[in-house]
Motif scaffolding. Structure first.
Motif, PDB file in Angstrom:
ATOM      1  N   UNK A 108      45.135 -22.683  -3.764  1.00 40.81           N
ATOM      2  CA  UNK A 108      44.797 -22.908  -5.174  1.00 40.81           C
ATOM      3  C   UNK A 108      43.307 -22.714  -5.461  1.00 40.81           C
ATOM      4  N   UNK A 109      42.526 -22.409  -4.442  1.00 41.60           N
ATOM      5  CA  UNK A 109      41.096 -22.174  -4.660  1.00 41.60           C
ATOM      6  C   UNK A 109      40.904 -20.924  -5.519  1.00 41.60           C
ATOM      7  N   UNK A 110      40.088 -20.985  -6.576  1.00 34.93           N
ATOM      8  CA  UNK A 110      39.868 -19.785  -7.402  1.00 34.93           C
ATOM      9  C   UNK A 110      39.219 -18.660  -6.593  1.00 34.93           C
ATOM     10  N   UNK A 111      39.693 -17.448  -6.793  1.00 32.81           N
ATOM     11  CA  UNK A 111      39.138 -16.303  -6.074  1.00 32.81           C
ATOM     12  C   UNK A 111      37.678 -16.073  -6.439  1.00 32.81           C
ATOM     13  N   UNK A 112      37.256 -16.512  -7.652  1.00 32.20           N
ATOM     14  CA  UNK A 112      35.855 -16.343  -8.042  1.00 32.20           C
ATOM     15  C   UNK A 112      34.935 -17.147  -7.125  1.00 32.20           C
ATOM     16  N   UNK A 113      35.454 -18.231  -6.562  1.00 35.78           N
ATOM     17  CA  UNK A 113      34.643 -19.045  -5.669  1.00 35.78           C
ATOM     18  C   UNK A 113      34.694 -18.535  -4.227  1.00 35.78           C
ATOM     19  N   UNK A 114      35.904 -18.235  -3.753  1.00 41.24           N
ATOM     20  CA  UNK A 114      36.087 -17.935  -2.331  1.00 41.24           C
ATOM     21  C   UNK A 114      36.087 -16.447  -2.010  1.00 41.24           C
ATOM     22  N   UNK A 115      36.313 -15.593  -3.021  1.00 44.20           N
ATOM     23  CA  UNK A 115      36.600 -14.193  -2.744  1.00 44.20           C
ATOM     24  C   UNK A 115      38.096 -13.988  -2.677  1.00 44.20           C
ATOM     25  N   UNK A 116      38.562 -12.779  -2.982  1.00 38.94           N
ATOM     26  CA  UNK A 116      40.006 -12.551  -3.099  1.00 38.94           C
ATOM     27  C   UNK A 116      40.736 -12.590  -1.759  1.00 38.94           C
ATOM     28  N   UNK A 117      40.125 -12.023  -0.710  1.00 42.20           N
ATOM     29  CA  UNK A 117      40.839 -11.936   0.568  1.00 42.20           C
ATOM     30  C   UNK A 117      41.081 -13.306   1.213  1.00 42.20           C
ATOM     31  N   UNK A 118      40.090 -14.214   1.254  1.00 35.18           N
ATOM     32  CA  UNK A 118      40.371 -15.540   1.822  1.00 35.18           C
ATOM     33  C   UNK A 118      41.485 -16.289   1.086  1.00 35.18           C
ATOM     34  N   UNK A 119      41.534 -16.173  -0.243  1.00 31.36           N
ATOM     35  CA  UNK A 119      42.593 -16.848  -1.002  1.00 31.36           C
ATOM     36  C   UNK A 119      43.947 -16.228  -0.680  1.00 31.36           C
TER      37      UNK A 119
END
Length: 333
Positions: free
Chosen positions: A100-111
């Motif tokens: 549920x972590x936003x991709x804007x924070x983590x980056x798309x690949x980790x999510x």
């Protein structure tokens, strides 16, 4: 244009050649400084397996990470994943990632990796901080790093390189005149070479991306790809033509194909403008993780699974499992 330069089809690479020599010299010096001990590297208390590449641009590395994590999980191993979190903008690092972590924070690949594997994922530009954050969270048998082949500050036990089987190494030159982060001779030092598409050479493992059912971003509904019509296809990945080729191989001919930059940050209005009434938007799963919060009913994504073949697959998995037992002799699952 950059594809033509990197492939050697355009002579413009000659203009960038001096910059390539500088890039290559700096890259070689960094690696040598760690090898000689001039710069300190850190060894984790658990095995570290790197999944990386020698070239810039999409090679299919993330599907390999997902495949490796899921396969090792099936063997009873507790796997943690670390990533730089490219294009993510977290308030602080290390960032622990979940589905549920936003991709804007983590980056798309980790999510995407967190969603597909359920494994703990941590993001930090300094991978050591990410590893330490995961180890604090609980019992981890090994760490897999998504990218980071050139991040020599983190010591590693196994190096796996993913190669685009169609493009291979282009003109063979370092960035920016060519696609190389390191020269192809680096392959002599790695433990496994996985070739995505094309034809695997001797000593390489062949990999193919197997498409699944198209999935609705809003409802989660799944159906065969041939039941989707009036499709506008889009991809914001390292090599968008691969996605469009996959669709055609599945018998789907989109009414339009739209390529965005890798890791592009989408907006609802931007994507809504791509469609007219009665059309469906079809994207990659990596794009979908950035669009779920504002998805519309006619938006779909196509998941893919990495399928590996070759004599080296089983020995590689056995070696990694044995590594875990070497670090933790009492490991029993």
């Amino acid at each position: 244009m950059i594809e033509r330069i990197w492939s050697g089809q355009s002579p413009l690479w000659l203009l960038l050649w001096p910059l390539s020599l500088l890039y290559g010299a700096i890259a070689a010096l960094i690696r040598y400084s760690y090898q000689r001990g001039w710069r300190k590297s850190w060894r984790a208390p658990v095995p570290v397996v790197i999944v990386g590449n020698l070239t810039a641009g999409g090679n299919g590395k993330t599907p390999v990470v997902i495949w490796l994590v899921q396969t090792l999980q099936q063997r009873g191993l507790k796997v943690g994943i670390v990533s730089r979190g490219y294009n993510g903008k977290a308030d602080s690092y290390p960032l622990l990632v979940n589905e549920k972590t936003p991709a804007e924070q983590a980056g798309d690949e980790p999510v995407l990796i967190a969603q597909r594997t359920g494994a703990p994922v941590a993001v930090a530009p300094k991978r050591r901080l990410a590893v330490e954050a995961l180890l604090k969270q609980g019992d981890i048998d090994l760490i897999i790093t998504d990218d980071g082949l050139q991040h020599y500050a983190l010591q590693r036990d196994k190096e796996i390189v993913v190669v685009d089987g169609m493009r291979r190494f282009g003109n063979g030159w370092w960035l920016p005149a060519g696609p190389m982060r390191e020269r192809a001779s680096r392959l002599k030092d790695v433990d496994a070479i996985i070739v995505n598409g094309g034809t695997a050479q001797v000593g390489e493992m062949a990999m193919h991306l197997q498409p699944g059912l198209v999935t609705n971003l809003l409802t989660g509904q799944k159906k065969p790809i041939h039941q989707l019509d009036n499709v506008v296809a889009m991809a914001g990945i390292g090599h968008p033509p691969r996605f469009f080729t996959t669709l055609k191989q599945q018998g789907l001919t989109p009414v339009a194909e739209i390529a965005f930059a890798d890791h592009h940050a989408y907006s609802e209005a931007e994507l809504a403008r791509l469609l007219v009434t009665g059309q469906n938007l079809l994207m990659t799963e990596k794009d979908a993780v950035k669009c779920r919060s504002f998805a519309r009913p006619d938006w779909w994504y196509l998941p893919v699974e990495a399928e590996l073949q070759g004599e080296g697959v089983e020995p590689l998995l056995n070696d990694i499992e044995q590594l875990c037992r070497t670090y933790s002799p009492d490991l029993h699952h």
